[in-house]
Design an enzyme around this catalytic site. Structure first.
Site: not given
Ligand SMILES: Nc1ncnc2c1ncn2[C@@H]1O[C@H](COP(=O)(O)OP(=O)(O)O)[C@@H](O)[C@H]1O
Ligand SMILES: Cc1ncc(COP(=O)(O)O)c(N)n1
Length: 269
Positions: A175, A208, A210-213
């Protein structure tokens, strides 16, 4: 009526933006019946993580059997797994119940820095779970820890995705959320044969959490419906982008994304 079913194996986020709560909301929004195995309770809000309380191992194992002995999730995702012991038991259940469509979101650290996967559990994740993955979805820091390589350039991201497939995953998505040097939030998918690039403009927002979840849950929901991997990744990207863009403005610091947004946008079209 056939309703596709999906399972999340993850931690609970009391604030409702990440973890089990984000996963079940996303499943529901995409028309998929959701089930859960909870690995840990977190006391969490938009300001950070105030406490982590792992579920005792027997409780996790019993939940896995409750699902596997009766229900038939078509796709499964893992999020926060916390310990090597939990990873070991999850890997046993995945093999026993032939949960072949497994999405691994290798959650390690919350955005505020709290540890959601113990350091010594990373090796267990690599050894026991990664080879069972239909797809693994690390962000760049997670991909660096899994592969042992530093990642700065697109070439290095492609190399890391290829390496994760060599390590046993059937596919990998690295990502681009953390790479703020580009105006696009671009994710690199390696499906074992080819690279695909899935991108939307980066949204300038602190919300942002919870975006990854949400992204990996949307992928799991689409796979549970029988869609192919590339289509599942594309729909998941559209889902998470809408959720980030239409943020809810809830809480005082890093707010959750808007899980309603994707469906609401489609309804008004
Ligand atoms: N500020 C943002 N604007 C648009 N897309 C985003 C932004 N931040 C994260 N994403 C997208 O959200 C999804 C989750 O990614 P990310 O935030 O990197 O995951 P994680 O929560 O594991 O760090 C990916 O598709 C990423 O490209
Ligand atoms: C219980 C739990 N699982 C996963 C995440 C990661 O969150 P994020 O998608 O923001 O990195 C979190 N903050 N809490």
């Amino acid at each position: 009526m056939h309703i596709p079913q999906a399972l999340t194996i993850a931690g609970s986020d009391s604030g409702g933006g990440a973890g089990i709560q984000a996963d079940l909301k996303t499943f529901q929004e995409l028309g998929v019946y959701g089930m859960s195995v909870i690995t840990a309770i977190t006391a969490q809000n938009t300001a950070g993580v105030q406490g982590v309380y792992p579920i005792e191992l027997e409780g996790v194992v019993t939940q896995l059997h409750s699902i596997g002995d009766d229900l038939q999730p078509a796709a499964i995702k893992t999020g926060m797994l916390f310990s090597a012991d939990i990873i070991h038991e999850v890997a046993i259940a995945v093999r026993q119940y032939q949960w072949n469509t497994l999405v691994i979101d290798p959650v390690m650290v919350a955005k505020g820095g709290s540890v959601l996967l113990q350091q010594q559990a990373i090796q267990a994740l690599i050894r026991e779970l990664l080879p069972l993955a239909a797809v693994i979805t690390p962000n760049v820091p997670e991909a660096e820890l899994l592969t042992g390589s530093t990642i700065h350039t697109l070439k290095e991201r492609e190399q890391a995705a290829r390496q994760l497939v060599q390590m046993g995953a059937r596919a990998a998505v690295i990502k681009g959320g953390h790479d703020t040097s580009t105006p696009q939030a671009m994710d690199v998918l390696f499906d074992g044969k080819q690279f695909h690039y899935v991108e939307y403009p980066r949204v300038d927002t602190p919300h942002t959490h919870g975006t990854g979840c949400t992204y990996s849950a949307a992928m799991t929901a689409e796979l549970a419906k029988g869609n192919g991997l590339l289509q599942a990744v594309q729909t998941a990207k559209a889902f998470v982008h809408a959720a980030i863009e239409d943020g809810l403005g809830i809480g005082s610091v890093h707010g959750p994304t808007n899980h309603f947004a994707y469906r609401q946008r489609r309804a008004v079209r």
